[in-house]
Write a protein that holds these residues in place. Structure first.
Motif, PDB file in Angstrom:
ATOM      1  N   LEU A 284       2.090  15.039  -6.606  1.00  0.00           N
ATOM      2  CA  LEU A 284       3.296  14.940  -7.423  1.00  0.00           C
ATOM      3  C   LEU A 284       4.521  14.732  -6.557  1.00  0.00           C
ATOM      4  N   THR A 285       4.554  15.422  -5.410  1.00  0.00           N
ATOM      5  CA  THR A 285       5.678  15.219  -4.476  1.00  0.00           C
ATOM      6  C   THR A 285       5.718  13.784  -3.971  1.00  0.00           C
ATOM      7  N   ARG A 286       4.540  13.250  -3.614  1.00  0.00           N
ATOM      8  CA  ARG A 286       4.493  11.876  -3.094  1.00  0.00           C
ATOM      9  C   ARG A 286       4.877  10.876  -4.164  1.00  0.00           C
ATOM     10  N   ILE A 287       4.400  11.083  -5.412  1.00  0.00           N
ATOM     11  CA  ILE A 287       4.733  10.170  -6.494  1.00  0.00           C
ATOM     12  C   ILE A 287       6.228  10.202  -6.775  1.00  0.00           C
ATOM     13  N   SER A 288       6.801  11.429  -6.697  1.00  0.00           N
ATOM     14  CA  SER A 288       8.254  11.543  -6.911  1.00  0.00           C
ATOM     15  C   SER A 288       9.016  10.747  -5.871  1.00  0.00           C
ATOM     16  N   ASP A 289       8.535  10.806  -4.626  1.00  0.00           N
ATOM     17  CA  ASP A 289       9.179  10.010  -3.563  1.00  0.00           C
ATOM     18  C   ASP A 289       9.031   8.526  -3.860  1.00  0.00           C
TER      19      ASP A 289
ATOM     20  N   GLU B 268       7.703  -7.129 -11.488  1.00  0.00           N
ATOM     21  CA  GLU B 268       6.741  -6.323 -10.692  1.00  0.00           C
ATOM     22  C   GLU B 268       7.292  -4.951 -10.420  1.00  0.00           C
ATOM     23  N   VAL B 269       8.588  -4.907 -10.095  1.00  0.00           N
ATOM     24  CA  VAL B 269       9.208  -3.602  -9.819  1.00  0.00           C
ATOM     25  C   VAL B 269       9.258  -2.753 -11.093  1.00  0.00           C
ATOM     26  N   LYS B 270       9.568  -3.414 -12.230  1.00  0.00           N
ATOM     27  CA  LYS B 270       9.598  -2.668 -13.490  1.00  0.00           C
ATOM     28  C   LYS B 270       8.224  -2.089 -13.840  1.00  0.00           C
ATOM     29  N   ALA B 271       7.184  -2.879 -13.681  1.00  0.00           N
ATOM     30  CA  ALA B 271       5.835  -2.397 -13.998  1.00  0.00           C
ATOM     31  C   ALA B 271       5.422  -1.246 -13.088  1.00  0.00           C
ATOM     32  N   LYS B 272       5.785  -1.426 -11.785  1.00  0.00           N
ATOM     33  CA  LYS B 272       5.440  -0.357 -10.847  1.00  0.00           C
ATOM     34  C   LYS B 272       6.194   0.920 -11.199  1.00  0.00           C
ATOM     35  N   ALA B 273       7.435   0.822 -11.607  1.00  0.00           N
ATOM     36  CA  ALA B 273       8.226   1.997 -11.970  1.00  0.00           C
ATOM     37  C   ALA B 273       7.633   2.700 -13.197  1.00  0.00           C
ATOM     38  N   ASP B 274       7.253   1.853 -14.221  1.00  0.00           N
ATOM     39  CA  ASP B 274       6.642   2.442 -15.414  1.00  0.00           C
ATOM     40  C   ASP B 274       5.356   3.189 -15.082  1.00  0.00           C
ATOM     41  N   GLU B 275       4.538   2.616 -14.220  1.00  0.00           N
ATOM     42  CA  GLU B 275       3.255   3.253 -13.834  1.00  0.00           C
ATOM     43  C   GLU B 275       3.499   4.556 -13.107  1.00  0.00           C
ATOM     44  N   LEU B 276       4.485   4.501 -12.171  1.00  0.00           N
ATOM     45  CA  LEU B 276       4.754   5.720 -11.402  1.00  0.00           C
ATOM     46  C   LEU B 276       5.309   6.832 -12.290  1.00  0.00           C
ATOM     47  N   LEU B 277       6.186   6.490 -13.244  1.00  0.00           N
ATOM     48  CA  LEU B 277       6.754   7.495 -14.136  1.00  0.00           C
ATOM     49  C   LEU B 277       5.678   8.111 -15.037  1.00  0.00           C
ATOM     50  N   ALA B 278       4.769   7.261 -15.538  1.00  0.00           N
ATOM     51  CA  ALA B 278       3.683   7.792 -16.382  1.00  0.00           C
ATOM     52  C   ALA B 278       2.793   8.735 -15.591  1.00  0.00           C
ATOM     53  N   THR B 279       2.474   8.328 -14.351  1.00  0.00           N
ATOM     54  CA  THR B 279       1.636   9.188 -13.502  1.00  0.00           C
ATOM     55  C   THR B 279       2.344  10.490 -13.176  1.00  0.00           C
ATOM     56  N   GLN B 280       3.648  10.407 -12.930  1.00  0.00           N
ATOM     57  CA  GLN B 280       4.432  11.613 -12.615  1.00  0.00           C
ATOM     58  C   GLN B 280       4.406  12.595 -13.790  1.00  0.00           C
TER      59      GLN B 280
ATOM     60  N   LYS C  87       0.822  -1.215   0.000  1.00  0.00           N
ATOM     61  CA  LYS C  87       0.000   0.000   0.000  1.00  0.00           C
ATOM     62  C   LYS C  87       0.843   1.245   0.000  1.00  0.00           C
ATOM     63  N   HIS C  88       2.048   1.172   0.504  1.00  0.00           N
ATOM     64  CA  HIS C  88       2.912   2.350   0.584  1.00  0.00           C
ATOM     65  C   HIS C  88       3.235   2.896  -0.810  1.00  0.00           C
TER      66      HIS C  88
ATOM     67  N   LYS D 227      11.932   5.751  -4.364  1.00  0.00           N
ATOM     68  CA  LYS D 227      12.031   4.507  -3.583  1.00  0.00           C
ATOM     69  C   LYS D 227      12.009   3.286  -4.489  1.00  0.00           C
ATOM     70  N   THR D 228      11.160   3.323  -5.562  1.00  0.00           N
ATOM     71  CA  THR D 228      11.094   2.198  -6.490  1.00  0.00           C
ATOM     72  C   THR D 228      12.425   2.036  -7.215  1.00  0.00           C
ATOM     73  N   ALA D 229      13.027   3.159  -7.581  1.00  0.00           N
ATOM     74  CA  ALA D 229      14.329   3.101  -8.254  1.00  0.00           C
ATOM     75  C   ALA D 229      15.376   2.492  -7.330  1.00  0.00           C
ATOM     76  N   GLU D 230      15.353   2.869  -6.040  1.00  0.00           N
ATOM     77  CA  GLU D 230      16.300   2.300  -5.070  1.00  0.00           C
ATOM     78  C   GLU D 230      16.062   0.814  -4.907  1.00  0.00           C
ATOM     79  N   GLN D 231      14.762   0.415  -4.894  1.00  0.00           N
ATOM     80  CA  GLN D 231      14.424  -1.007  -4.761  1.00  0.00           C
ATOM     81  C   GLN D 231      14.945  -1.792  -5.960  1.00  0.00           C
TER      82      GLN D 231
END
Length: 438
Positions: A46-51, A73-85, A3-4, A55-59
């Motif tokens: 936007l600030t939270r998504i950037s964080d 899973e990490v790659k998909a999550k990163a792609d989703e977060l970047l698109a949202t950002q 959830k984080h 964190k996803t990049a560090e993971q």
């Protein structure tokens, strides 16, 4: 996925789906307070998504060190977060631009309002300007923009610029408003004829000695005596002219008619003065007043009034065997007579509610400013004089005058010719009221 790392579903989904629609909506366009609130939420998300991206990049980096590669899973999550950002960044930029545009518009409105309070600008507000600048909208936005807001817009059509002012056309009156003209009256008192010559010669009787009487049979009859003289009345010319440009005469259709009327009026004006007051010298006519007999009261009276003087002048003409048929006065003198009152302030001569024509002692009275104040003329006008018209009023237009041709100018000339023969000076009596009371 924990959830984080999950974005807030409502706002992120909204931003990802229609960021441009949010920024360009009419509702937000008309509510600057709502745009500020939405922009604040976008910035926070936007600030939270950037964080989360960080964190996803560090993971992913840590997984690469541990296993040699990042999990799917990490790659998909990163792609989703970047698109949202990216979408949130675009939305932030558009909301910022929209807010700046609204602030600039509000500043312009405030300046216009301040200028209008100073009386310098009379610009009419549009519907949008009235809505965005209304106090109701500001209060609505400050309160969170909840519920429904009704704003009354006063968009009356007025005659100022910016409304219907440019649709209003002036109305032009084609008639030229001229100066007042004096009514000519003296010529109507005198009979008029025509002549084809430049001089009128006539013979008039100066004296009559009548010795006619009864005689006895065989007695010598009495002798009478009559004296005559030869007189003449030369034809005189009254004329004047005016300069007019060819362009003015061609372009203003009514100008020629107006000038024609003015020039003819000028001739009539000068003619009336000559008929009444011409002194007979030079090219002047011999007028009625200079040729008339001086007033001399036929009977003595005390306490004479203006009305008395006029009645005595009529008597003087009648005693000379010329029963008077008219009186000529200045308008001020006739007014003084009309305003005479008795001891109880009742008008002696005039009825303020009446419509009777001016007249005294059964004779018509003519008013003209050609007569001087305190001056009068009475007599048998139709017997006293005759007007001989040689040429009626004529108005001619010519370019053949001096340098008219090369200057494209026209000379408009008016003239008339007439003679005045005062054949019976004794039929006219003139004088002044002097110091007599009204």
């Amino acid at each position: 996925m924990t959830k984080h790392f999950m974005p807030r579903a409502s706002l992120v989904a909204l931003m990802a789906a229609r960021p441009a629609g949010i920024v360009g909506s009419v509702r937000n366009d008309a509510n600057p307070g709502k745009i500020e609130e939405l922009l604040k939420e976008v910035k926070s998300e936007l600030t939270r998504i950037s964080d989360d991206v960080k964190k996803t990049a560090e993971q992913a980096l840590q997984q690469s060190k541990d296993t040699g590669k990042a999990t799917d899973e990490v790659k998909a999550k990163a792609d989703e977060l970047l698109a949202t950002q990216t979408k949130l960044s675009d939305a932030q930029n558009k909301l910022t631009e929209k807010l700046e545009a609204l602030e600039t518009r509000n500043q312009d409105l405030e300046q216009k309002l301040a200028s209008r309070r100073g009386g310098g600008d009379k610009e009419v507000k549009s519907f949008g300007e009235q809505v965005t600048g209304s106090d109701e909208l500001k209060a609505f936005a400050k309160g969170g923009a909840r519920g429904t807001l009704r704003i009354s817009v006063n968009q009356a059509i007025t005659s100022v610029d910016g409304s219907a002012g440019s649709l209003i056309w002036t109305q032009q009156e084609r008639e030229i408003i001229g100066l007042p003209r004096r009514q000519m009256t003296i010529r109507n008192l005198i009979p008029a004829g025509r002549t084809t010559s430049n001089l009128i010669e006539y013979v008039r009787q100066l004296a009559r000695t009548n010795n006619a009487a009864v005689v006895s049979e065989g007695a010598q009859k009495p002798e009478s005596n009559y004296t005559y003289e030869r007189a003449d009345a030369p034809v005189r010319t009254i004329a004047h002219w005016v300069h007019v440009s060819r362009q003015a005469m061609d372009d203003a259709a009514q100008l020629q008619t107006e000038i024609d009327g003015e020039l003819r009026y000028g001739l009539d004006y000068a003619e009336e003065l000559e008929i009444l007051k011409g002194d007979g010298t030079g090219e002047h006519l011999e007028g009625l007043v200079p040729a008339a007999t001086a007033y001399s009261a036929p009977i003595a009276m005390t306490g004479e009034t203006m009305i008395d003087v006029l009645r005595l002048a009529l008597l003087q003409a009648s005693l000379a065997e010329y029963p008077a048929d008219g009186i000529v006065l200045h308008p001020s003198d006739w007014t003084r007579i009309e305003l005479l009152k008795d001891g109880e302030n009742r008008y002696l001569w005039a009825n303020p509610r009446g419509t009777n024509a001016p007249g005294l002692w059964g004779r018509p009275l003519l008013e003209t400013q050609a007569m001087d104040e305190d001056e009068f003329l009475v007599g048998a006008f139709r017997m006293a004089a005759t007007i001989y018209d040689r040429m009626d009023a004529e108005v001619l237009i010519s370019s053949e005058d001096r340098d008219n041709f090369i200057k494209n100018m026209l000379t408009v000339r008016a003239e008339k010719r007439l003679a005045l023969a005062v054949k019976r000076p004794g039929a006219l009596v003139t004088g002044d009221f002097g110091n007599v009371s009204g």
